[in-house]
Design a protein around this motif. Sequence first.
Motif, mmCIF file in Angstrom:
data_model
loop_
_atom_site.group_PDB
_atom_site.id
_atom_site.type_symbol
_atom_site.label_atom_id
_atom_site.label_comp_id
_atom_site.label_asym_id
_atom_site.label_seq_id
_atom_site.Cartn_x
_atom_site.Cartn_y
_atom_site.Cartn_z
ATOM 1 N N GLY A 26 32.775 20.574 19.481
ATOM 2 C CA GLY A 26 32.750 20.007 17.879
ATOM 3 C C GLY A 26 31.557 20.567 17.149
ATOM 4 O O GLY A 26 31.922 20.728 15.889
ATOM 5 N N HIS A 27 30.495 20.486 17.539
ATOM 6 C CA HIS A 27 29.379 20.985 16.505
ATOM 7 C C HIS A 27 29.540 22.503 16.183
ATOM 8 O O HIS A 27 29.344 22.754 15.054
ATOM 9 N N ASP A 28 29.595 23.163 17.337
ATOM 10 C CA ASP A 28 30.056 24.549 16.982
ATOM 11 C C ASP A 28 31.345 24.842 15.850
ATOM 12 O O ASP A 28 31.045 25.834 15.237
ATOM 13 N N TYR A 29 32.100 24.014 16.221
ATOM 14 C CA TYR A 29 33.436 24.334 15.506
ATOM 15 C C TYR A 29 33.438 24.177 13.849
ATOM 16 O O TYR A 29 33.865 24.771 13.042
ATOM 17 N N GLY A 30 32.347 23.243 13.701
ATOM 18 C CA GLY A 30 31.915 22.983 12.206
ATOM 19 C C GLY A 30 31.405 24.224 11.499
ATOM 20 O O GLY A 30 31.758 24.526 10.578
ATOM 21 N N GLN A 31 30.745 25.055 12.300
ATOM 22 C CA GLN A 31 30.279 26.339 11.750
ATOM 23 C C GLN A 31 31.629 27.280 11.582
ATOM 24 O O GLN A 31 31.682 28.118 10.590
ATOM 25 N N TYR A 32 32.496 27.241 12.506
ATOM 26 C CA TYR A 32 33.699 27.986 12.381
ATOM 27 C C TYR A 32 34.375 27.848 11.298
ATOM 28 O O TYR A 32 35.139 28.412 10.677
ATOM 29 N N VAL A 33 34.672 26.541 10.809
ATOM 30 C CA VAL A 33 35.285 25.968 9.801
ATOM 31 C C VAL A 33 34.964 26.700 8.601
ATOM 32 O O VAL A 33 35.405 26.941 7.731
ATOM 33 N N ARG A 34 33.321 26.430 8.435
ATOM 34 C CA ARG A 34 32.797 27.023 7.153
ATOM 35 C C ARG A 34 33.032 28.470 7.080
ATOM 36 O O ARG A 34 33.311 29.135 6.050
ATOM 37 N N ALA A 45 40.996 27.619 9.229
ATOM 38 C CA ALA A 45 40.054 26.607 8.847
ATOM 39 C C ALA A 45 40.577 25.543 9.388
ATOM 40 O O ALA A 45 39.979 24.523 10.335
ATOM 41 N N ASP A 46 41.759 25.258 9.075
ATOM 42 C CA ASP A 46 42.705 24.075 9.250
ATOM 43 C C ASP A 46 42.843 23.919 11.084
ATOM 44 O O ASP A 46 42.881 23.007 11.704
ATOM 45 N N ARG A 49 39.646 22.933 12.289
ATOM 46 C CA ARG A 49 39.430 21.341 12.208
ATOM 47 C C ARG A 49 40.047 20.698 13.383
ATOM 48 O O ARG A 49 39.816 19.686 13.925
ATOM 49 N N LYS A 50 41.601 21.052 13.479
ATOM 50 C CA LYS A 50 42.263 20.540 14.668
ATOM 51 C C LYS A 50 41.843 20.467 16.084
ATOM 52 O O LYS A 50 41.619 19.646 16.617
ATOM 53 N N VAL A 51 41.298 21.603 16.183
ATOM 54 C CA VAL A 51 40.536 21.929 17.619
ATOM 55 C C VAL A 51 39.109 20.900 17.717
ATOM 56 O O VAL A 51 39.000 20.149 18.807
ATOM 57 N N MET A 52 38.551 20.763 16.418
ATOM 58 C CA MET A 52 37.372 19.758 16.574
ATOM 59 C C MET A 52 37.768 18.302 16.769
ATOM 60 O O MET A 52 37.117 17.721 17.622
#
Length: 80
Positions: A26-34, A45-46, A49-52
């Motif tokens: 979840g922490h890493d995915y925040g960067q992936y969204v950005r 990005a969506d 977010r869903k994966v997160m």
Amino acid sequence: MATGETGFSDVAYDLISVQYHALKGGHDYGQYVRDAENAGKNEIADFFRKVMEEDSRRAAKCHDYLVQLAAAKEAGPAAA
């Protein structure tokens, strides 16, 4: 309940492991969204977010199970 080398039950260890990886993801995915947003890839990005969100729910469920094990004294060294 089987106890691993850590002194904690194998089930508790497994839940902690899944929870850790879900929270780390979840922490890493925040960067992936950005990254996806910065690239103008809103659909991707969506997806991130869903994966997160899925990992967040997974971590919360692990927490619920760990609370149950702790209340039954089946999680930690006292269970041995």
